[in-house]
Design a protein around this motif. Structure first.
Motif, PDB file in Angstrom:
ATOM      1  N   GLU A   4      -3.829  14.175  36.854  1.00 19.63           N
ATOM      2  CA  GLU A   4      -5.187  13.661  36.695  1.00 19.63           C
ATOM      3  C   GLU A   4      -5.189  12.265  36.082  1.00 19.63           C
ATOM      4  O   GLU A   4      -6.007  11.428  36.449  1.00 19.63           O
ATOM      5  CB  GLU A   4      -6.030  14.633  35.867  1.00 19.63           C
ATOM      6  CG  GLU A   4      -6.379  15.900  36.640  1.00 19.63           C
ATOM      7  CD  GLU A   4      -7.092  16.955  35.817  1.00 19.63           C
ATOM      8  OE1 GLU A   4      -7.028  16.893  34.559  1.00 19.63           O
ATOM      9  OE2 GLU A   4      -7.704  17.844  36.427  1.00 19.63           O
TER      10      GLU A   4
ATOM     11  N   TYR B 190      -5.369  11.822  40.557  1.00 16.44           N
ATOM     12  CA  TYR B 190      -5.466  12.936  41.497  1.00 16.44           C
ATOM     13  C   TYR B 190      -6.457  13.969  40.971  1.00 16.44           C
ATOM     14  O   TYR B 190      -6.587  14.161  39.763  1.00 16.44           O
ATOM     15  CB  TYR B 190      -4.101  13.602  41.706  1.00 16.44           C
ATOM     16  CG  TYR B 190      -3.109  12.688  42.379  1.00 16.44           C
ATOM     17  CD1 TYR B 190      -3.049  12.595  43.757  1.00 16.44           C
ATOM     18  CD2 TYR B 190      -2.257  11.890  41.622  1.00 16.44           C
ATOM     19  CE1 TYR B 190      -2.150  11.741  44.374  1.00 16.44           C
ATOM     20  CE2 TYR B 190      -1.358  11.037  42.225  1.00 16.44           C
ATOM     21  CZ  TYR B 190      -1.302  10.959  43.607  1.00 16.44           C
ATOM     22  OH  TYR B 190      -0.428  10.105  44.209  1.00 16.44           O
ATOM     23  N   TYR B 191      -7.168  14.634  41.882  1.00 16.01           N
ATOM     24  CA  TYR B 191      -8.054  15.732  41.516  1.00 16.01           C
ATOM     25  C   TYR B 191      -7.224  17.005  41.515  1.00 16.01           C
ATOM     26  O   TYR B 191      -6.448  17.239  42.448  1.00 16.01           O
ATOM     27  CB  TYR B 191      -9.208  15.840  42.518  1.00 16.01           C
ATOM     28  CG  TYR B 191     -10.094  17.026  42.234  1.00 16.01           C
ATOM     29  CD1 TYR B 191     -11.086  16.948  41.266  1.00 16.01           C
ATOM     30  CD2 TYR B 191      -9.918  18.221  42.902  1.00 16.01           C
ATOM     31  CE1 TYR B 191     -11.888  18.032  40.979  1.00 16.01           C
ATOM     32  CE2 TYR B 191     -10.717  19.313  42.617  1.00 16.01           C
ATOM     33  CZ  TYR B 191     -11.699  19.212  41.668  1.00 16.01           C
ATOM     34  OH  TYR B 191     -12.479  20.294  41.381  1.00 16.01           O
ATOM     35  N   CYS B 192      -7.345  17.855  40.510  1.00 19.11           N
ATOM     36  CA  CYS B 192      -6.532  19.067  40.391  1.00 19.11           C
ATOM     37  C   CYS B 192      -7.370  20.261  39.983  1.00 19.11           C
ATOM     38  O   CYS B 192      -8.372  20.115  39.287  1.00 19.11           O
ATOM     39  CB  CYS B 192      -5.450  18.888  39.320  1.00 19.11           C
ATOM     40  SG  CYS B 192      -4.318  17.540  39.580  1.00 19.11           S
ATOM     41  N   TYR B 193      -6.920  21.429  40.418  1.00 18.13           N
ATOM     42  CA  TYR B 193      -7.466  22.686  39.912  1.00 18.13           C
ATOM     43  C   TYR B 193      -6.385  23.749  40.011  1.00 18.13           C
ATOM     44  O   TYR B 193      -5.451  23.634  40.794  1.00 18.13           O
ATOM     45  CB  TYR B 193      -8.739  23.109  40.660  1.00 18.13           C
ATOM     46  CG  TYR B 193      -8.528  23.442  42.120  1.00 18.13           C
ATOM     47  CD1 TYR B 193      -8.320  24.747  42.538  1.00 18.13           C
ATOM     48  CD2 TYR B 193      -8.551  22.441  43.090  1.00 18.13           C
ATOM     49  CE1 TYR B 193      -8.126  25.058  43.875  1.00 18.13           C
ATOM     50  CE2 TYR B 193      -8.363  22.744  44.427  1.00 18.13           C
ATOM     51  CZ  TYR B 193      -8.156  24.051  44.818  1.00 18.13           C
ATOM     52  OH  TYR B 193      -7.959  24.351  46.138  1.00 18.13           O
TER      53      TYR B 193
ATOM     54  N   SER C  64      -3.803  20.158  44.276  1.00 19.72           N
ATOM     55  CA  SER C  64      -4.184  18.787  43.993  1.00 19.72           C
ATOM     56  C   SER C  64      -4.389  18.013  45.286  1.00 19.72           C
ATOM     57  O   SER C  64      -3.981  18.436  46.356  1.00 19.72           O
ATOM     58  CB  SER C  64      -3.089  18.117  43.154  1.00 19.72           C
ATOM     59  OG  SER C  64      -3.513  16.857  42.719  1.00 19.72           O
TER      60      SER C  64
ATOM     61  N   LYS D 290      -9.514  12.778  45.953  1.00 17.06           N
ATOM     62  CA  LYS D 290     -10.948  13.000  46.137  1.00 17.06           C
ATOM     63  C   LYS D 290     -11.477  12.020  47.176  1.00 17.06           C
ATOM     64  O   LYS D 290     -11.271  10.813  47.075  1.00 17.06           O
ATOM     65  CB  LYS D 290     -11.663  12.822  44.796  1.00 17.06           C
ATOM     66  CG  LYS D 290     -13.087  13.275  44.795  1.00 17.06           C
ATOM     67  CD  LYS D 290     -13.649  13.221  43.383  1.00 17.06           C
ATOM     68  CE  LYS D 290     -15.086  13.650  43.351  1.00 17.06           C
ATOM     69  NZ  LYS D 290     -15.624  13.629  41.992  1.00 17.06           N
TER      70      LYS D 290
ATOM     71  N   LEU E 241     -11.531  16.949  49.832  1.00 20.10           N
ATOM     72  CA  LEU E 241     -10.251  16.715  49.162  1.00 20.10           C
ATOM     73  C   LEU E 241      -9.228  16.345  50.228  1.00 20.10           C
ATOM     74  O   LEU E 241      -8.919  17.138  51.110  1.00 20.10           O
ATOM     75  CB  LEU E 241      -9.823  17.970  48.396  1.00 20.10           C
ATOM     76  CG  LEU E 241      -8.710  17.806  47.375  1.00 20.10           C
ATOM     77  CD1 LEU E 241      -9.093  16.787  46.311  1.00 20.10           C
ATOM     78  CD2 LEU E 241      -8.409  19.141  46.721  1.00 20.10           C
TER      79      LEU E 241
END
Length: 86
Positions: free
Chosen positions: A11, A15-18, A26, A29, A41
């Motif tokens: 992040e 990068y967008y992560c969950y 990841s 976005k 994504l």
């Protein structure tokens, strides 16, 4: 390194992560999604961190996995294969 620290590192790079089911997902976005408040994504990848450090991603329509010995090698690979364009 644990999965939470890896998420923080990704992040911080943009990068967008969950997390889901013990794996880290990841990507980059993208544009707004079809529903208000959502987004697309792009260039997604998943990382599992147990005894091995493995990244899973698609090359075309082929699922691919690659194993890394260190977090630094993994982050270098991610920056090269999934670059964030400014």
């Amino acid at each position: 390194m644990n999965i939470n620290k890896l998420q923080e590192e990704l992040e911080s790079l943009g990068y967008y992560c969950y997390q889901k089911n013990g794996a880290l997902f990841s990507g980059i976005k993208g544009d707004s999604g079809p529903i208000d408040g959502t987004f697309v994504l792009n260039k997604t990848f998943g990382i599992t961190l147990s005894n091995k450090l493995i990244i899973s991603y698609l090359v075309g329509q082929i699922s691919t996995e690659k194993e890394f010995k260190t977090i630094e090698e993994l982050l270098k690979f991610i920056r090269q294969v999934f670059p964030i364009e400014n």
